[in-house]
Design a protein around this motif. Structure first.
Motif, PDB file in Angstrom:
ATOM      1  N   MET A   1       0.948  -1.279   0.020  1.00 32.87           N
ATOM      2  CA  MET A   1       0.035   0.077   0.106  1.00 32.87           C
ATOM      3  C   MET A   1       0.928   1.235   0.150  1.00 32.87           C
ATOM      4  SD  MET A   1      -2.826   1.322  -0.452  1.00 32.87           S
ATOM      5  CE  MET A   1      -3.901  -0.274  -0.129  1.00 32.87           C
ATOM      6  N   ARG A   2       2.063   1.169   0.778  1.00 29.47           N
ATOM      7  CA  ARG A   2       2.901   2.371   0.693  1.00 29.47           C
ATOM      8  C   ARG A   2       3.438   2.729  -0.669  1.00 29.47           C
ATOM      9  NH1 ARG A   2       6.968   1.316   5.589  1.00 29.47           N
ATOM     10  NH2 ARG A   2       6.764  -0.878   4.755  1.00 29.47           N
ATOM     11  N   ALA A   3       3.686   1.644  -1.261  1.00 28.10           N
ATOM     12  CA  ALA A   3       3.997   1.866  -2.921  1.00 28.10           C
ATOM     13  C   ALA A   3       3.130   2.647  -3.558  1.00 28.10           C
ATOM     14  CB  ALA A   3       4.605   0.467  -3.453  1.00 28.10           C
ATOM     15  N   VAL A   4       1.650   2.099  -3.372  1.00 27.61           N
ATOM     16  CA  VAL A   4       0.497   2.921  -4.051  1.00 27.61           C
ATOM     17  C   VAL A   4       0.395   4.354  -3.719  1.00 27.61           C
ATOM     18  CG1 VAL A   4      -1.841   2.862  -4.405  1.00 27.61           C
ATOM     19  CG2 VAL A   4      -0.600   0.584  -4.378  1.00 27.61           C
ATOM     20  N   VAL A   5       0.668   4.552  -2.305  1.00 28.85           N
ATOM     21  CA  VAL A   5       0.638   5.841  -1.897  1.00 28.85           C
ATOM     22  C   VAL A   5       1.533   6.726  -2.615  1.00 28.85           C
ATOM     23  CG1 VAL A   5       0.765   7.459  -0.047  1.00 28.85           C
ATOM     24  CG2 VAL A   5      -0.678   5.373   0.099  1.00 28.85           C
ATOM     25  N   ALA A   6       3.104   6.030  -2.728  1.00 32.63           N
ATOM     26  CA  ALA A   6       3.990   6.529  -3.344  1.00 32.63           C
ATOM     27  C   ALA A   6       3.776   7.229  -4.686  1.00 32.63           C
ATOM     28  CB  ALA A   6       5.494   5.981  -3.073  1.00 32.63           C
ATOM     29  N   VAL A   7       3.123   6.197  -5.357  1.00 29.98           N
ATOM     30  CA  VAL A   7       2.691   6.494  -6.863  1.00 29.98           C
ATOM     31  C   VAL A   7       1.870   7.614  -7.053  1.00 29.98           C
ATOM     32  CG1 VAL A   7       1.591   5.380  -8.967  1.00 29.98           C
ATOM     33  CG2 VAL A   7       3.240   3.780  -7.612  1.00 29.98           C
ATOM     34  N   LEU A   8       0.784   7.675  -6.179  1.00 31.55           N
ATOM     35  CA  LEU A   8      -0.049   8.794  -6.121  1.00 31.55           C
ATOM     36  C   LEU A   8       0.517  10.098  -6.040  1.00 31.55           C
ATOM     37  CD1 LEU A   8      -3.235   7.300  -4.524  1.00 31.55           C
ATOM     38  CD2 LEU A   8      -2.493   7.256  -6.948  1.00 31.55           C
ATOM     39  N   LEU A   9       1.467  10.136  -5.005  1.00 33.21           N
ATOM     40  CA  LEU A   9       2.024  11.368  -4.623  1.00 33.21           C
ATOM     41  C   LEU A   9       3.027  11.759  -5.877  1.00 33.21           C
ATOM     42  CD1 LEU A   9       3.134  10.755  -0.899  1.00 33.21           C
ATOM     43  CD2 LEU A   9       1.287  12.463  -2.033  1.00 33.21           C
ATOM     44  N   PHE A  10       3.642  10.933  -6.363  1.00 38.52           N
ATOM     45  CA  PHE A  10       4.246  11.038  -7.609  1.00 38.52           C
ATOM     46  C   PHE A  10       3.764  11.513  -8.827  1.00 38.52           C
ATOM     47  CE2 PHE A  10       6.065   9.395 -11.716  1.00 38.52           C
ATOM     48  CZ  PHE A  10       7.332   9.815 -11.765  1.00 38.52           C
ATOM     49  N   VAL A  11       2.591  10.844  -9.079  1.00 33.72           N
ATOM     50  CA  VAL A  11       1.934  11.518 -10.303  1.00 33.72           C
ATOM     51  C   VAL A  11       1.255  12.890 -10.017  1.00 33.72           C
ATOM     52  CG1 VAL A  11      -0.225  11.163 -11.437  1.00 33.72           C
ATOM     53  CG2 VAL A  11       1.179   9.046 -11.135  1.00 33.72           C
ATOM     54  N   THR A  12       0.988  13.029  -8.663  1.00 29.84           N
ATOM     55  CA  THR A  12       0.541  14.511  -8.297  1.00 29.84           C
ATOM     56  C   THR A  12       1.502  15.512  -8.461  1.00 29.84           C
ATOM     57  OG1 THR A  12      -1.151  13.439  -6.848  1.00 29.84           O
ATOM     58  CG2 THR A  12      -0.642  15.778  -6.501  1.00 29.84           C
ATOM     59  N   ALA A  13       2.788  14.920  -8.136  1.00 32.94           N
ATOM     60  CA  ALA A  13       3.735  16.130  -8.437  1.00 32.94           C
ATOM     61  C   ALA A  13       4.096  16.224  -9.426  1.00 32.94           C
ATOM     62  CB  ALA A  13       5.023  15.593  -7.310  1.00 32.94           C
ATOM     63  N   VAL A  14       4.239  15.404 -10.391  1.00 32.32           N
ATOM     64  CA  VAL A  14       4.478  15.490 -11.664  1.00 32.32           C
ATOM     65  C   VAL A  14       3.315  16.217 -12.479  1.00 32.32           C
ATOM     66  CG1 VAL A  14       4.496  14.447 -14.257  1.00 32.32           C
ATOM     67  CG2 VAL A  14       5.689  13.294 -12.118  1.00 32.32           C
ATOM     68  N   HIS A  15       2.226  16.085 -12.246  1.00 32.71           N
ATOM     69  CA  HIS A  15       1.049  16.878 -12.503  1.00 32.71           C
ATOM     70  C   HIS A  15       1.111  18.460 -12.255  1.00 32.71           C
ATOM     71  CE1 HIS A  15      -3.733  17.426 -12.886  1.00 32.71           C
ATOM     72  NE2 HIS A  15      -3.005  18.272 -13.944  1.00 32.71           N
ATOM     73  N   ALA A  16       1.450  18.704 -10.828  1.00 33.94           N
ATOM     74  CA  ALA A  16       1.902  19.839 -10.686  1.00 33.94           C
ATOM     75  C   ALA A  16       3.038  20.456 -11.322  1.00 33.94           C
ATOM     76  CB  ALA A  16       2.041  19.930  -9.040  1.00 33.94           C
ATOM     77  N   GLY A  17       4.067  19.705 -11.506  1.00 28.73           N
ATOM     78  CA  GLY A  17       4.962  20.139 -12.052  1.00 28.73           C
ATOM     79  C   GLY A  17       4.687  20.675 -13.676  1.00 28.73           C
ATOM     80  N   LEU A  18       3.739  19.966 -14.372  1.00 25.83           N
ATOM     81  CA  LEU A  18       3.664  20.116 -15.699  1.00 25.83           C
ATOM     82  C   LEU A  18       2.766  21.541 -15.622  1.00 25.83           C
ATOM     83  CD1 LEU A  18       2.297  16.530 -16.889  1.00 25.83           C
ATOM     84  CD2 LEU A  18       4.222  18.025 -17.330  1.00 25.83           C
ATOM     85  N   TRP A  19       1.721  21.757 -14.829  1.00 30.96           N
ATOM     86  CA  TRP A  19       1.306  23.119 -14.598  1.00 30.96           C
ATOM     87  C   TRP A  19       2.320  24.261 -14.511  1.00 30.96           C
ATOM     88  CZ3 TRP A  19      -3.537  24.812 -15.217  1.00 30.96           C
ATOM     89  CH2 TRP A  19      -4.767  23.686 -15.424  1.00 30.96           C
ATOM     90  N   GLY A  20       3.536  24.018 -13.835  1.00 36.39           N
ATOM     91  CA  GLY A  20       4.267  24.898 -13.678  1.00 36.39           C
ATOM     92  C   GLY A  20       5.172  25.085 -14.941  1.00 36.39           C
ATOM     93  N   ILE A  21       5.429  24.049 -15.618  1.00 33.62           N
ATOM     94  CA  ILE A  21       6.368  24.047 -16.959  1.00 33.62           C
ATOM     95  C   ILE A  21       5.373  24.763 -18.040  1.00 33.62           C
ATOM     96  CG2 ILE A  21       7.214  22.553 -18.853  1.00 33.62           C
ATOM     97  CD1 ILE A  21       8.158  20.641 -16.733  1.00 33.62           C
ATOM     98  N   PHE A  22       4.216  24.664 -18.206  1.00 37.04           N
ATOM     99  CA  PHE A  22       3.324  24.990 -19.339  1.00 37.04           C
ATOM    100  C   PHE A  22       2.712  26.313 -18.981  1.00 37.04           C
ATOM    101  CE2 PHE A  22       3.761  20.591 -20.151  1.00 37.04           C
ATOM    102  CZ  PHE A  22       4.354  20.513 -21.593  1.00 37.04           C
ATOM    103  N   ARG A  23       3.055  27.058 -17.825  1.00 33.69           N
ATOM    104  CA  ARG A  23       2.678  28.229 -17.423  1.00 33.69           C
ATOM    105  C   ARG A  23       2.967  29.254 -18.544  1.00 33.69           C
ATOM    106  NH1 ARG A  23       3.533  32.540 -12.601  1.00 33.69           N
ATOM    107  NH2 ARG A  23       1.689  33.811 -12.968  1.00 33.69           N
ATOM    108  N   ASP A  24       1.985  29.963 -19.379  1.00 39.84           N
ATOM    109  CA  ASP A  24       2.402  30.952 -20.032  1.00 39.84           C
ATOM    110  C   ASP A  24       2.716  32.217 -19.543  1.00 39.84           C
ATOM    111  OD1 ASP A  24       1.876  29.586 -22.199  1.00 39.84           O
ATOM    112  OD2 ASP A  24      -0.184  30.075 -22.650  1.00 39.84           O
ATOM    113  N   LYS A  25       3.754  32.882 -20.158  1.00 34.51           N
ATOM    114  CA  LYS A  25       4.436  34.149 -19.371  1.00 34.51           C
ATOM    115  C   LYS A  25       4.948  34.873 -20.780  1.00 34.51           C
ATOM    116  CE  LYS A  25       6.462  34.712 -15.587  1.00 34.51           C
ATOM    117  NZ  LYS A  25       7.597  34.951 -14.551  1.00 34.51           N
ATOM    118  N   GLU A  26       4.213  36.000 -21.184  1.00 32.37           N
ATOM    119  CA  GLU A  26       4.633  36.728 -22.376  1.00 32.37           C
ATOM    120  C   GLU A  26       5.261  38.018 -22.126  1.00 32.37           C
ATOM    121  OE1 GLU A  26       4.549  35.483 -25.333  1.00 32.37           O
ATOM    122  OE2 GLU A  26       3.516  33.406 -25.054  1.00 32.37           O
ATOM    123  N   GLN A  27       6.207  38.515 -22.615  1.00 32.62           N
ATOM    124  CA  GLN A  27       6.958  39.942 -22.693  1.00 32.62           C
ATOM    125  C   GLN A  27       6.253  40.748 -23.575  1.00 32.62           C
ATOM    126  OE1 GLN A  27       8.684  40.437 -20.094  1.00 32.62           O
ATOM    127  NE2 GLN A  27       8.737  38.501 -19.428  1.00 32.62           N
TER     128      GLN A  27
END
Length: 892
Positions: A1-27
């Motif tokens: 079960m700990r492995a599954v929890v770790a997977v969920l946290l990992f996917v959530t972190a990757v999802h958050a990271g993708l939002w950070g990477i794809f955030r638009d910022k124009e000059q």
């Protein structure tokens, strides 16, 4: 079960990271001053100004207070209907006003507009000009000479500059108009000319210089320049909040640098302009709530971006939590499911953003709401299919499945030390006698010492059908009991109730097989030992068929049936939630009595009884080993009627049992409730939704193609495409992993599965409006005749209309090249496939292509033509035997 929890946290972190990477910022260049002028209309809401949208002084005063911090002047487009209040109120805040007189084909209205504009110019010192007409010539509502006369009339009556507002090329092509005004008020809107946002400012500056060169010495003003913040692309022109901010800040910077006079269109979004297409309401620098859409300084960013990211992450986490309840999920299985959950979360955030950033008239709001309501079950179905893909492809092997009488999860299986009595019941209704004799002969060969067979022929008065069976039962011995019952009520269930009355008192297990099934000798010997566990109430074996080689159509039908028994039933068995399907079934008599026996209030009495047994807490088991083989439906018509009966009966069962799915209403476990609910949604719901969405999209086609408004956005169309892809992957992957058939048969099975979408949806619709339909026997055994009617008429009509709709959309969209319309057209093509599949099978049934002999002969002829096999040369009658000749041999 700990492995599954770790997977969920990992996917959530990757999802958050993708939002950070794809955030638009124009000059873009900063602008800290006041705009020279912006277009203003004091209307609110979605009602057209000519209908019911009268502004009031307080609202205008609040707008002027807001705009006075952003601009030095405003441009109006009318002088009546409440707009006449604007100039004096604007003066309170130091704002200059360019008055507009709306000119069209209505002479009375034109006169009122001109008089009001003249009076406003005379009475208000902050009026700096009058614009007589707005794109009047472009709209074809006035001739150039007539408009010039109106301009001259106004010029004589006021002391402020007078002009008209027209698209720049109207000025270029009508120099007499330019010479009649005090200054040129040119509209330059690169979006409508298909220029991209990166080209827009250069295009405006180019047009400004062109007009200066064309009319040297004439005052030139770009009276409209802007970019929409929402809507749909027009070829290369992409609207959007970032595009709007960058374009306007670049334009203002360039315009100020070269001393250009300009007016920005417009100050505030106008939701009532929905008739101007998807972009009409979104030209304002303020939204309809009078809030700034972007900042004029600093990087261009979405201020609500992280709120949307939070919504996406929260939904993704919530949808991932059920993974924790799965039985021993693997890491890869959890990874796929969590990724899918977070993907749905991202889509929900996109929907939320769309809903908050768009304005809706009743029609578009209704369409979007209805679309989202239909998409929710579609998304659930797609999620359920992704879960099944992950479980089968990446999860653990089934533990409860019996294979040749043995299972990892059963303590007792396949080890018979006692032989409880089994009573095998065979209901028959107008069945071919020879076929039924084969079934009885197979029963007589069972390798099991303690059984009886009860054959009940019901409502079949013709002795040609029952007399041979009665005689055959006598010949087979005392184990075989024959019943000929007439006027039996309750369809098949009524006949089985009569069979129960004639069942031996010491029979502990009831076996049910259809009249066309030839069972294997080891059927009872290997499966009855399961009942050594007193908790087991039911044992189900799969259906299979022995006549799949009758034709190509029957071949693919057989492949389609196999998917249910090798995929769905195996997975449901892990949750003790199998579906009983009325043949090759063994039921503990005590469990049947507890569940109330055979009920005649549905036409799927087998599934009904099986669910009732499960609801009373009995265990069920399933094997995918084939212990019996029946016959396929004779015709495509019979195949569809059978599927209609199953779907209609299934819907009857939903209506009958749904209350028992409420907490505490039965002994169903949460997993069982979930399996049955998702199963019904996946089958009945998916097919019905597919037809409903296809028909609604057909209705939407003329609105999109000809009304030029409210075309479906990607938040509605892309999920449909994604769901189709998931369904396709689900079918192909699971068939390859679980169903042992060839690739060609698998492709045919997919076509057969799609072909009954209309049939199932009709059954569900009839289930909504009717309580009972008569039981329809599936024609088997070769006695039924093929109907002269084409068996896919309505499917052909709907399928062709969907294709025509797609073509119409593409043709009508060629000049605009709106991407969402192309996506919508692609959706229509995908939605046509199930209907066209039905047409393909119905056509195949009556074609030479349906015969295997045709394909064998074609293969032989092809081989002969290309020289892969020798050719037998024909000879005349009475001549010597034919000589085999190599066609490549040189003949002398």
């Amino acid at each position: 079960m700990r492995a599954v929890v770790a997977v969920l946290l990992f996917v959530t972190a990757v999802h958050a990271g993708l939002w950070g990477i794809f955030r638009d910022k124009e000059q873009a260049p900063d602008f800290t001053g006041l705009l020279p002028s912006v277009s203003y209309a004091p209307f609110e809401g979605t009602a057209h100004p000519d209908v019911d949208n009268i502004p009031n002084a307080d609202k205008i005063r609040a707008d002027m207070k807001k705009l006075s911090t952003m601009t030095r002047a405003i441009r109006l487009y009318s002088s009546t209907g409440g707009v006449e209040m604007v100039p004096p109120i604007a003066a309170e805040f130091g704002l200059k006003v360019t008055v507009g007189a709306w000119i069209d084909k209505n002479a009375d209205r034109n006169e009122r507009e001109i008089q009001s504009a003249i009076n406003l110019a005379k009475r208000n010192s902050n009026v700096i000009g009058i614009v007589v007409g707005n794109e009047t010539i472009y709209r074809g509502e006035q001739k150039v000479d007539d408009l010039i006369e109106l301009i001259k009339r106004v010029k004589k009556s006021v002391n402020v500059p007078v002009t008209t507002g027209e698209i720049w090329n109207i000025w270029r092509d009508n120099p007499q108009l330019a010479y009649s005004v005090d200054f040129i008020a040119a509209h330059v809107l690169p979006y409508w000319e298909n220029f991209s946002d990166t080209q827009a400012v250069d295009q405006a500056v180019y047009i400004y210089q062109l007009l200066r060169d064309k009319f040297p010495g004439k005052r030139i003003m770009i009276a409209e320049f802007g970019w929409p913040s929402q809507g749909y692309n027009l070829r290369n022109a992409d609207p959007g909040p970032f595009e709007q901010a960058v374009v306007l800040r670049n334009f203002v910077s360039r315009a100020e640098a070269i001393g250009m006079e300009y007016n920005i269109v417009e100050a505030i979004d106008q939701p009532w302009k929905f008739f101007e297409g998807g972009v009409g309401p979104y030209w304002g620098i303020l939204n309809a709530a009078r809030e700034p859409k972007f900042s004029w300084t600093g990087p261009v960013v979405n201020e609500n971006y992280w709120k949307l990211a939070a919504v996406a992450l929260l939904v993704g986490i919530l949808l991932s939590l059920p993974i924790l309840r799965l039985n021993r999920p693997t890491v890869m299985q959890s990874l796929v499911l969590s990724a899918a959950a977070n993907g749905v979360g991202a889509w929900v955030a996109t929907v939320f953003a769309y809903w908050t950033d768009h304005y809706f008239v009743f029609g578009s709001a209704f369409a979007l709401t209805l679309g989202l309501i239909l998409l929710v079950p579609l998304v659930l179905i797609a999620m359920a299919r992704i879960e099944e893909i992950a479980a089968i492809a990446l999860g653990r092997s089934p533990r409860r499945l019996l294979v040749n009488g043995h299972s990892e999860g059963l303590a007792v299986a396949g080890n018979a030390t006692t032989f409880p009595k089994v009573s095998i019941h065979i209901p028959a209704y107008f069945e071919p006698p020879e076929m039924l004799k084969q079934t009885l002969d197979a029963i007589s060969r069972l390798d099991y010492p303690n059984f009886e067979c009860v054959v009940i022929i019901n409502n079949t008065p013709d002795p040609e059908f029952w007399q041979p069976i009665q005689d055959h039962c006598r010949a087979l011995g005392e184990r075989f009991k024959f019943i000929n019952a007439e006027q039996v009520k309750g369809f098949k269930a009524g006949a089985l109730r009569i069979a129960m009355d004639r069942t031996a008192a010491d029979a502990e297990i009831i076996g049910i097989i259809d009249a066309d099934y030839v069972v294997q000798p080891n059927w009872l010997k290997e499966l009855v030992p399961v009942f050594a566990d007193p908790r087991v109430g039911l044992m189900q074996a799969p259906q299979d068929h022995r006549d799949g080689d009758r034709s190509l159509m029957h071949y693919i039908m057989n492949g389609e049936y196999a998917g249910f028994f090798d995929i769905g039933m195996v997975q449901r068995n892990e949750a003790n939630a199998i579906i009983v399907h009325g043949t090759m079934c063994l039921i503990r008599r005590a469990a049947m009595d507890m569940a109330g026996g055979w009920a005649g209030d549905t036409i799927c009495e087998d599934t009904d009884l099986g669910l009732a047994i499960i609801e009373h807490g009995w265990l069920t088991h399933y094997t995918n080993t084939r212990y019996g083989h029946g016959l396929l439906p004779d015709t495509y018509e019979a195949y569809k009627k059978q599927r209609h009966r199953w779907a209609y009966g299934g819907f009857q069962i939903v209506k009958k049992h749904w209350r028992r799915f409420l907490p505490g209403a039965s002994r169903l476990s949460p997993d069982q409730r979930r399996e049955f609910t998702l199963g019904w949604l996946n089958w009945l719901g998916a097919e019905s939704l597919g037809v409903l969405v296809a028909i609604l999209n057909l209705i939407w086609v003329p609105i999109v193609a000809f009304a030029d408004i409210a075309i479906p956005d990607k938040i509605l169309t892309l999920p449909i495409i994604a769901a189709f892809v998931v369904s396709l992957v689900h079918f192909l992957v699971l068939y390859r992993l679980r169903v042992h058939i060839k690739a060609g048969q698998m492709l045919g099975a997919m076509i057969a599965a799609m072909s009954v979408q209309w049939t199932v949806s009709r059954a569900v619709a009839q289930g909504l409006i009717t309580e009972h339909l008569p039981f329809a026997r599936t024609s088997k055994g070769g006695l039924s005749r093929m109907s002269i009617e084409f068996q896919a008429f309505w499917e052909a009509v709907i399928g062709v209309l969907l294709l025509v709709g797609a073509v119409v959309l593409v043709v009508m969209n060629n000049s605009k090249q709106v991407r969402e319309i192309y996506v919508f057209a692609a959706v229509l093509v995908l939605e046509s496939l199930p209907f066209l599949s039905a047409v393909a099978i119905a056509t195949l049934e009556t074609s030479r292509l349906n015969a295997f002999a045709f394909w064998r002969n074609s293969a032989v002829r092809t081989a002969e033509l290309i020289g892969l096999r020798p050719v037998t040369m024909p000879t005349a009658i009475g001549a010597s035997p034919p000589v085999t000749s190599d066609i490549h041999r040189e003949v002398n």
